[in-house]
Design a protein around this motif. Structure first.
Motif, PDB file in Angstrom:
ATOM      1  N   GLN A 170       1.108  -1.237  -0.005  1.00 30.26           N
ATOM      2  CA  GLN A 170       0.250  -0.104  -0.092  1.00 30.26           C
ATOM      3  C   GLN A 170       0.844   1.193  -0.014  1.00 30.26           C
ATOM      4  O   GLN A 170       1.839   1.304   0.605  1.00 30.26           O
ATOM      5  CB  GLN A 170      -0.786   0.187   1.241  1.00 30.26           C
ATOM      6  N   PRO A 171       0.372   2.264  -0.721  1.00 25.90           N
ATOM      7  CA  PRO A 171       1.430   3.490  -0.623  1.00 25.90           C
ATOM      8  C   PRO A 171       1.258   4.225   0.584  1.00 25.90           C
ATOM      9  O   PRO A 171       0.426   4.070   1.502  1.00 25.90           O
ATOM     10  CB  PRO A 171       0.894   4.426  -1.730  1.00 25.90           C
ATOM     11  N   VAL A 172       2.649   4.739   0.905  1.00 22.41           N
ATOM     12  CA  VAL A 172       2.699   5.593   2.200  1.00 22.41           C
ATOM     13  C   VAL A 172       3.383   6.756   1.935  1.00 22.41           C
ATOM     14  O   VAL A 172       4.565   6.827   1.435  1.00 22.41           O
ATOM     15  CB  VAL A 172       3.643   4.662   3.107  1.00 22.41           C
ATOM     16  N   LYS A 173       2.555   7.761   1.933  1.00 21.88           N
ATOM     17  CA  LYS A 173       3.006   9.143   1.613  1.00 21.88           C
ATOM     18  C   LYS A 173       3.252  10.159   2.476  1.00 21.88           C
ATOM     19  O   LYS A 173       4.024  10.914   2.533  1.00 21.88           O
ATOM     20  CB  LYS A 173       1.830   9.908   0.713  1.00 21.88           C
ATOM     21  N   ASN A 174       2.736  10.032   3.512  1.00 23.44           N
ATOM     22  CA  ASN A 174       2.741  10.872   4.715  1.00 23.44           C
ATOM     23  C   ASN A 174       3.986  10.771   5.662  1.00 23.44           C
ATOM     24  O   ASN A 174       4.504   9.626   5.742  1.00 23.44           O
ATOM     25  CB  ASN A 174       1.489  10.808   6.011  1.00 23.44           C
ATOM     26  N   LYS A 175       4.828  12.124   5.726  1.00 20.94           N
ATOM     27  CA  LYS A 175       6.095  11.925   6.558  1.00 20.94           C
ATOM     28  C   LYS A 175       6.095  11.231   7.818  1.00 20.94           C
ATOM     29  O   LYS A 175       6.912  10.277   8.271  1.00 20.94           O
ATOM     30  CB  LYS A 175       6.517  13.182   6.776  1.00 20.94           C
ATOM     31  N   GLN A 177       3.759   8.826   8.752  1.00 19.62           N
ATOM     32  CA  GLN A 177       3.694   7.367   8.420  1.00 19.62           C
ATOM     33  C   GLN A 177       4.902   6.780   7.986  1.00 19.62           C
ATOM     34  O   GLN A 177       5.080   5.636   8.321  1.00 19.62           O
ATOM     35  CB  GLN A 177       2.502   7.499   7.543  1.00 19.62           C
ATOM     36  N   ARG A 178       5.756   7.461   7.081  1.00 13.76           N
ATOM     37  CA  ARG A 178       6.790   6.967   6.811  1.00 13.76           C
ATOM     38  C   ARG A 178       7.915   6.862   7.919  1.00 13.76           C
ATOM     39  O   ARG A 178       8.832   5.720   7.837  1.00 13.76           O
ATOM     40  CB  ARG A 178       7.579   7.821   5.485  1.00 13.76           C
ATOM     41  N   TRP A 199      13.738   6.825   0.213  1.00 15.09           N
ATOM     42  CA  TRP A 199      12.206   6.625  -0.401  1.00 15.09           C
ATOM     43  C   TRP A 199      12.390   6.836  -1.750  1.00 15.09           C
ATOM     44  O   TRP A 199      12.525   7.785  -2.262  1.00 15.09           O
ATOM     45  CB  TRP A 199      11.140   7.449   0.465  1.00 15.09           C
ATOM     46  N   ASP A 201       9.888   5.866  -4.029  1.00 14.19           N
ATOM     47  CA  ASP A 201       8.597   6.294  -4.060  1.00 14.19           C
ATOM     48  C   ASP A 201       7.443   5.997  -3.147  1.00 14.19           C
ATOM     49  O   ASP A 201       8.107   5.665  -1.948  1.00 14.19           O
ATOM     50  CB  ASP A 201       8.123   6.049  -5.668  1.00 14.19           C
ATOM     51  N   ASP A 202       6.255   6.113  -3.207  1.00 18.44           N
ATOM     52  CA  ASP A 202       5.187   5.904  -1.883  1.00 18.44           C
ATOM     53  C   ASP A 202       5.284   4.392  -1.532  1.00 18.44           C
ATOM     54  O   ASP A 202       4.870   3.989  -0.602  1.00 18.44           O
ATOM     55  CB  ASP A 202       3.786   6.266  -2.355  1.00 18.44           C
ATOM     56  N   LYS A 203       5.791   3.508  -2.519  1.00 10.20           N
ATOM     57  CA  LYS A 203       5.760   2.332  -2.114  1.00 10.20           C
ATOM     58  C   LYS A 203       7.061   1.498  -2.224  1.00 10.20           C
ATOM     59  O   LYS A 203       7.062   0.104  -2.220  1.00 10.20           O
ATOM     60  CB  LYS A 203       4.811   1.602  -3.216  1.00 10.20           C
TER      61      LYS A 203
END
Length: 424
Positions: A170-175, A177-178, A199, A201-203
């Motif tokens: 699943q994509p993880v974009k938020n700082k 959350q990363r 990172w 990308d988001d995934k």
């Protein structure tokens, strides 16, 4: 940060009671006991009560809500809180400046057992201790999605340039959350190295050391994220650890200007090979590339580089092929161009050499080894997306690709705020 008690010479009476709750549950306690400071801190178990948790037969704590510890006695304050689960994962938290409360700043793991150690201090500097144990409930399988992690590469032995990779389902974009994801990933190497995540990308994220992995080292990638909430409705699943062995340090440097490859093993020059690289219009990419895979036989066609049906089209059997980009750049046998090897660049972008030299190269490298091209008129190797160009990113820029090391000084570890004490 742990609290170190000041040196005491007198006795006192404790007057601090504690409240440990998820923010929606209640807990009360009240009692006093006196003790001399020359003995161990008193047992505060009779002064507190835990409700709304498995410890007293009630329902488990909600992993989606923060945990809070409160001092409720007159004149008492909290000096330290250490919370961790049965897997040894610490729960980060923040202590208020006046020592009246502590609140978790990271999510509780689902379906996990926790132990919380609380240290207190009363007006007379008497020391109290209290330990709690409880379990959390599971996340709602109907509303929550699992976050699956895929580690790479596969288990095996690799060269010193091999990055570690993690692909997310699943994509993880938020700082923030990363940061949860990064904190839950652990890389251990023997000997130790300085490294960081990036990172892509988001995934997808990659890990590499500041320099190449030490030759003949051991590397383990593991996850402590099982049951951890990454964001609302997204909990990480279990991931098996990955163990890698690192071989000798092998670096092959191809000089497109002099048409020679210098082959180094453990920083010693062991072979010089005449080569040909990309001709005008098909120049070989400059930069450091990580060997991706090896095939004894590959069928190569002009369609792979967009020249099918033109005067540059080709369709041939190629042997002893060592791949360095997904777009089709190889180091391989090119018996048809032996007359140009060492003298001119006549290929469509690959590095060609005699069949004997290509076989020797093939048998002396492995995935993860480095092939570096210099003095070509071609473009620079992309860091990501066409193989592993990770080593073309400066260490300073690489550290900025991690939410934990971005903006920090080199050598500075990300702060772990799981234990904080109030100002005095």
């Amino acid at each position: 940060m742990s609290h170190t008690p000041r040196r005491r010479t007198t006795a006192c009476t404790a007057s601090c009671a504690l409240l440990l709750v998820p923010l929606t549950a209640g807990l009360t306690a009240c009692s006093q006991t006196s003790h001399p400071l020359s003995v161990k801190p008193y047992d505060a178990s009779t002064q507190v009560a835990l409700t709304g948790a498995a410890g007293d037969g009630a329902k488990r704590l909600d992993p989606g809500k923060p945990l809070e510890v409160k001092a409720t006695g007159r004149g008492g304050r909290i000096t330290d809180v250490v919370a961790r689960d049965a897997n040894g994962r610490y729960l980060r938290g923040e202590l208020s400046g006046d020592g009246t409360s502590w609140r978790s700043t990271a999510a509780l793991a689902a379906n996990a057992g926790y132990t919380v150690h609380v240290s207190t201090e009363d007006e007379s500097e008497g020391q109290g201790r209290r330990t709690y144990t409880f379990r959390t409930g599971n996340y709602n399988a109907k509303t929550a999605k699992p976050l699956k992690l895929e580690f790479g590469p596969q288990k095996g032995t690799y060269g010193v340039g091999q990055p570690l990779t993690v692909k997310l389902s699943q994509p993880v974009k938020n700082k923030e959350q990363r940061a949860v994801v990064e904190r839950g990933l652990k890389v251990v190497s023997t000997p130790k190295v300085q490294g960081a995540w990036y990172w892509v990308d988001d995934k997808e994220l990659h890990y590499r050391p500041k320099e190449y992995w030490p030759a003949h080292s051991k590397v383990t990638l593991s996850s402590n994220l099982e049951g951890i909430k990454v964001r609302k409705g997204l909990y990480a699943g279990k991931t098996a650890p990955l163990n890698l062995a690192i071989g000798a340090k092998v670096v092959a440097v191809t000089d497109a200007g002099s048409h020679q490859m210098s082959f180094y093993r453990d920083d010693k020059l062991v072979n010089e090979i005449p080569v040909t690289t990309g001709k005008p219009g098909f120049e070989t990419r400059n930069g450091k590339k990580v060997i991706l895979e090896q095939d004894y036989y590959v069928r190569m066609t002009g369609a792979s580089i967009g020249v099918a049906g033109t005067s540059e089209d080709y369709n041939m059997d190629v042997y002893w092929a060592t791949r360095v980009t997904w777009s089709g750049e190889y180091v391989h046998a090119a018996p048809w161009s032996v007359g140009s090897q060492g003298y001119a660049n006549v290929s469509h972008g690959c590095t060609g050499m005699s069949t004997g030299n290509a076989q020797w190269f093939f048998e002396n490298v492995r995935p993860g080894d480095i092939v570096q091209v210099v003095n070509s008129y071609g473009e620079d190797m992309d860091p990501f997306g066409n193989g592993f160009g990770d080593w073309n990113v400066s260490w300073k820029k690489w550290r900025e690709g991690s939410v934990l090391t971005a903006g920090t000084r080199e050598g500075q570890s990300p702060a772990d705020a799981s234990r904080l004490r109030p100002s005095v």
